[in-house]
Design a protein around this motif. Structure first.
Motif, PDB file in Angstrom:
ATOM      1  N   THR A  67       0.959  -1.303  -0.007  1.00 43.77           N
ATOM      2  CA  THR A  67      -0.090   0.089   0.084  1.00 43.77           C
ATOM      3  C   THR A  67       0.875   1.096  -0.095  1.00 43.77           C
ATOM      4  O   THR A  67       0.577   2.182  -0.717  1.00 43.77           O
ATOM      5  N   LEU A  68       1.745   1.335   0.958  1.00 48.14           N
ATOM      6  CA  LEU A  68       2.853   2.338   0.973  1.00 48.14           C
ATOM      7  C   LEU A  68       3.470   2.652  -0.379  1.00 48.14           C
ATOM      8  O   LEU A  68       3.691   3.699  -0.995  1.00 48.14           O
ATOM      9  N   ASN A  69       3.971   1.601  -0.873  1.00 52.42           N
ATOM     10  CA  ASN A  69       4.534   1.570  -2.218  1.00 52.42           C
ATOM     11  C   ASN A  69       3.829   2.082  -3.319  1.00 52.42           C
ATOM     12  O   ASN A  69       4.206   3.125  -4.268  1.00 52.42           O
ATOM     13  N   LYS A  70       2.549   1.771  -3.480  1.00 51.68           N
ATOM     14  CA  LYS A  70       1.438   2.078  -4.318  1.00 51.68           C
ATOM     15  C   LYS A  70       1.204   3.696  -4.062  1.00 51.68           C
ATOM     16  O   LYS A  70       1.036   4.446  -5.053  1.00 51.68           O
ATOM     17  N   MET A  71       1.144   4.111  -2.791  1.00 48.96           N
ATOM     18  CA  MET A  71       0.940   5.518  -2.536  1.00 48.96           C
ATOM     19  C   MET A  71       1.874   6.315  -2.932  1.00 48.96           C
ATOM     20  O   MET A  71       1.843   7.379  -3.595  1.00 48.96           O
ATOM     21  N   ILE A  72       3.214   5.626  -2.628  1.00 53.26           N
ATOM     22  CA  ILE A  72       4.279   6.341  -3.232  1.00 53.26           C
ATOM     23  C   ILE A  72       4.267   6.659  -4.675  1.00 53.26           C
ATOM     24  O   ILE A  72       4.598   8.021  -5.345  1.00 53.26           O
ATOM     25  N   ARG A  73       4.098   5.725  -5.543  1.00 58.17           N
ATOM     26  CA  ARG A  73       4.047   5.535  -6.821  1.00 58.17           C
ATOM     27  C   ARG A  73       2.944   6.568  -7.460  1.00 58.17           C
ATOM     28  O   ARG A  73       3.296   7.212  -8.299  1.00 58.17           O
ATOM     29  N   VAL A  74       1.824   6.529  -6.742  1.00 56.69           N
ATOM     30  CA  VAL A  74       0.682   7.424  -6.988  1.00 56.69           C
ATOM     31  C   VAL A  74       1.152   8.961  -6.840  1.00 56.69           C
ATOM     32  O   VAL A  74       0.923   9.777  -7.844  1.00 56.69           O
ATOM     33  N   GLU A  75       1.814   8.903  -5.915  1.00 60.72           N
ATOM     34  CA  GLU A  75       2.036  10.391  -5.408  1.00 60.72           C
ATOM     35  C   GLU A  75       3.178  11.048  -6.405  1.00 60.72           C
ATOM     36  O   GLU A  75       3.059  12.142  -6.988  1.00 60.72           O
ATOM     37  N   ILE A  76       4.146  10.106  -6.848  1.00 64.27           N
ATOM     38  CA  ILE A  76       5.138  10.529  -7.841  1.00 64.27           C
ATOM     39  C   ILE A  76       4.417  10.993  -8.997  1.00 64.27           C
ATOM     40  O   ILE A  76       4.765  11.727  -9.800  1.00 64.27           O
ATOM     41  N   ALA A  77       3.415   9.941  -9.515  1.00 68.73           N
ATOM     42  CA  ALA A  77       2.768  10.065 -10.922  1.00 68.73           C
ATOM     43  C   ALA A  77       2.103  11.397 -10.724  1.00 68.73           C
ATOM     44  O   ALA A  77       1.952  12.140 -11.774  1.00 68.73           O
ATOM     45  N   MET A  78       1.357  11.666  -9.494  1.00 68.37           N
ATOM     46  CA  MET A  78       0.524  12.842  -9.348  1.00 68.37           C
ATOM     47  C   MET A  78       1.596  14.165  -9.686  1.00 68.37           C
ATOM     48  O   MET A  78       1.160  15.071 -10.437  1.00 68.37           O
ATOM     49  N   GLU A  79       2.534  14.116  -9.041  1.00 65.54           N
ATOM     50  CA  GLU A  79       3.605  15.071  -9.067  1.00 65.54           C
ATOM     51  C   GLU A  79       4.064  15.249 -10.656  1.00 65.54           C
ATOM     52  O   GLU A  79       4.116  16.317 -10.826  1.00 65.54           O
ATOM     53  N   LYS A  80       4.348  14.374 -11.358  1.00 67.73           N
ATOM     54  CA  LYS A  80       4.687  14.405 -12.507  1.00 67.73           C
ATOM     55  C   LYS A  80       3.661  14.997 -13.374  1.00 67.73           C
ATOM     56  O   LYS A  80       3.699  15.684 -14.310  1.00 67.73           O
ATOM     57  N   LEU A  81       2.247  14.265 -13.044  1.00 67.61           N
ATOM     58  CA  LEU A  81       1.383  15.128 -13.790  1.00 67.61           C
ATOM     59  C   LEU A  81       1.136  16.557 -13.527  1.00 67.61           C
ATOM     60  O   LEU A  81       0.907  17.190 -14.653  1.00 67.61           O
ATOM     61  N   GLN A  82       1.106  17.107 -12.391  1.00 63.47           N
ATOM     62  CA  GLN A  82       1.293  18.450 -12.032  1.00 63.47           C
ATOM     63  C   GLN A  82       2.307  19.086 -12.794  1.00 63.47           C
ATOM     64  O   GLN A  82       2.070  20.328 -13.219  1.00 63.47           O
ATOM     65  N   LEU A  83       3.354  18.612 -12.868  1.00 61.06           N
ATOM     66  CA  LEU A  83       4.557  19.153 -13.492  1.00 61.06           C
ATOM     67  C   LEU A  83       4.209  19.437 -14.725  1.00 61.06           C
ATOM     68  O   LEU A  83       4.524  20.420 -15.430  1.00 61.06           O
ATOM     69  N   ASP A  84       3.541  18.031 -15.490  1.00 60.59           N
ATOM     70  CA  ASP A  84       3.599  18.153 -16.956  1.00 60.59           C
ATOM     71  C   ASP A  84       2.288  19.268 -17.379  1.00 60.59           C
ATOM     72  O   ASP A  84       2.207  20.095 -18.184  1.00 60.59           O
ATOM     73  N   MET A  85       1.313  19.294 -16.360  1.00 63.42           N
ATOM     74  CA  MET A  85       0.130  20.156 -16.713  1.00 63.42           C
ATOM     75  C   MET A  85       0.799  21.825 -16.374  1.00 63.42           C
ATOM     76  O   MET A  85       0.313  22.691 -17.113  1.00 63.42           O
ATOM     77  N   ALA A  86       1.548  21.940 -15.580  1.00 65.82           N
ATOM     78  CA  ALA A  86       2.317  23.184 -15.099  1.00 65.82           C
ATOM     79  C   ALA A  86       3.020  23.573 -16.573  1.00 65.82           C
ATOM     80  O   ALA A  86       3.077  24.836 -16.842  1.00 65.82           O
ATOM     81  N   ALA A  87       3.835  22.603 -16.917  1.00 63.65           N
ATOM     82  CA  ALA A  87       4.624  23.038 -18.133  1.00 63.65           C
ATOM     83  C   ALA A  87       3.692  23.334 -19.202  1.00 63.65           C
ATOM     84  O   ALA A  87       4.094  24.174 -20.063  1.00 63.65           O
ATOM     85  N   THR A  88       2.626  22.522 -19.506  1.00 59.79           N
ATOM     86  CA  THR A  88       1.617  22.815 -20.578  1.00 59.79           C
ATOM     87  C   THR A  88       1.060  23.922 -20.325  1.00 59.79           C
ATOM     88  O   THR A  88       0.855  24.871 -21.519  1.00 59.79           O
ATOM     89  N   GLN A  89       0.694  24.490 -19.240  1.00 64.81           N
ATOM     90  CA  GLN A  89      -0.043  25.870 -18.843  1.00 64.81           C
ATOM     91  C   GLN A  89       1.177  26.782 -19.235  1.00 64.81           C
ATOM     92  O   GLN A  89       0.501  27.811 -19.745  1.00 64.81           O
ATOM     93  N   GLN A  90       2.265  26.813 -18.852  1.00 68.35           N
ATOM     94  CA  GLN A  90       3.276  27.610 -19.141  1.00 68.35           C
ATOM     95  C   GLN A  90       3.321  27.941 -20.791  1.00 68.35           C
ATOM     96  O   GLN A  90       3.415  29.139 -21.120  1.00 68.35           O
ATOM     97  N   GLN A  91       3.645  26.696 -21.369  1.00 66.97           N
ATOM     98  CA  GLN A  91       3.703  26.917 -22.659  1.00 66.97           C
ATOM     99  C   GLN A  91       2.287  27.603 -23.493  1.00 66.97           C
ATOM    100  O   GLN A  91       2.557  28.196 -24.406  1.00 66.97           O
ATOM    101  N   VAL A  92       1.253  27.096 -22.947  1.00 62.19           N
ATOM    102  CA  VAL A  92      -0.105  28.093 -23.094  1.00 62.19           C
ATOM    103  C   VAL A  92      -0.038  29.549 -23.002  1.00 62.19           C
ATOM    104  O   VAL A  92      -0.315  30.304 -24.051  1.00 62.19           O
TER     105      VAL A  92
END
Length: 236
Positions: free
Chosen positions: A29-54
């Motif tokens: 569970t902890l491992n999944k949560m960490i992976r999910v959190e990393i994925a979310m952070e990456k998603l946030q970074l991608d969204m932020a980058a996309t927003q900045q590009q826009v």
């Protein structure tokens, strides 16, 4: 929204993993949560980058649009100045052309006279036409019969003589002592009128007169036919 997504991912991971032991479950569970959190952070970074590009694209579009507006405004102002300058140049050209035409045309100079003082002139006599019907420019003197050019240029002079039947009229038009037209009129039986003209270029102040060139001349005049001397300024 991120919390909701995280919760769903957590529940999904929790129920999709097989249960082995308590610690194994917690570890997974902890491992999944960490992976999910990393994925979310990456998603946030991608969204932020996309927003900045826009945002960058929008900013560039705004700048480009503003540049187009500025260029268009500058072009309009330049075009207005060009049109204004062109109108001024055309107006000046028209004024200069009009002035040149006025110079070429010159002042109004014309005269017309009749009634020869002596109907039996002698050779060398200047014919004096006593009645002035027109005298624009005041060039003709009806006391001397002499026209004095008020301006230099091209002139046309015309004479008409009415000769007694069987008699003659010898004439010469003289400009500053130069003979510019010379002739002879006669009719064997009838009193008849004849005309002649001369074109001459005169300097300002030049004197033009009509003279008799033979003493055998004899003229006639009444209300039906006139002896006349006229002239007109053509152009400078």
């Amino acid at each position: 929204m991120l919390r909701v997504v995280l919760s769903f991912l957590f529940i999904y991971v929790a129920f999709s993993e097989p249960e082995c032991s308590r610690f194994h479950y917690e570890e997974q569970t902890l491992n999944k949560m960490i992976r999910v959190e990393i994925a979310m952070e990456k998603l946030q970074l991608d969204m932020a980058a996309t927003q900045q590009q826009v945002l960058d694209a929008l900013r560039g579009l705004r700048e480009e649009t503003q540049q187009i507006k500025d260029d268009w405004n500058n072009e309009k102002e330049s075009l207005k100045r060009d049109v204004k300058d062109m109108k001024g140049a055309i107006a000046n050209d028209i004024l200069e052309f009009t002035n040149e035409l006025e110079k070429l045309k010159g002042p109004a100079v014309a005269f017309r006279s009749k009634d020869v003082a002596d109907l039996t002139p002698n050779s060398g006599d200047t014919l004096v036409f006593q009645t002035t019907m027109l005298n624009e420019g005041l060039g003709y003197d009806n006391t001397t019969g002499i026209f004095t050019a008020p301006v230099g240029g091209t002139y046309i002079f015309t004479v008409q003589f009415c000769v007694v039947g069987g008699k003659n009229m010898y004439y010469v038009i003289v400009a500053d002592n130069e003979e510019i037209k010379k002739g002879w009129f006669c009719d064997a039986k009838w009193t008849a009128c004849y005309s002649a003209d001369a074109v001459v270029v005169l300097k300002q102040g030049a004197r033009v007169q009509v003279k008799c060139s033979s003493s055998s001349s004899l003229l006639s005049s009444n209300s039906n036919y006139w002896n006349t001397f006229s002239g007109v300024f053509v152009h400078a």
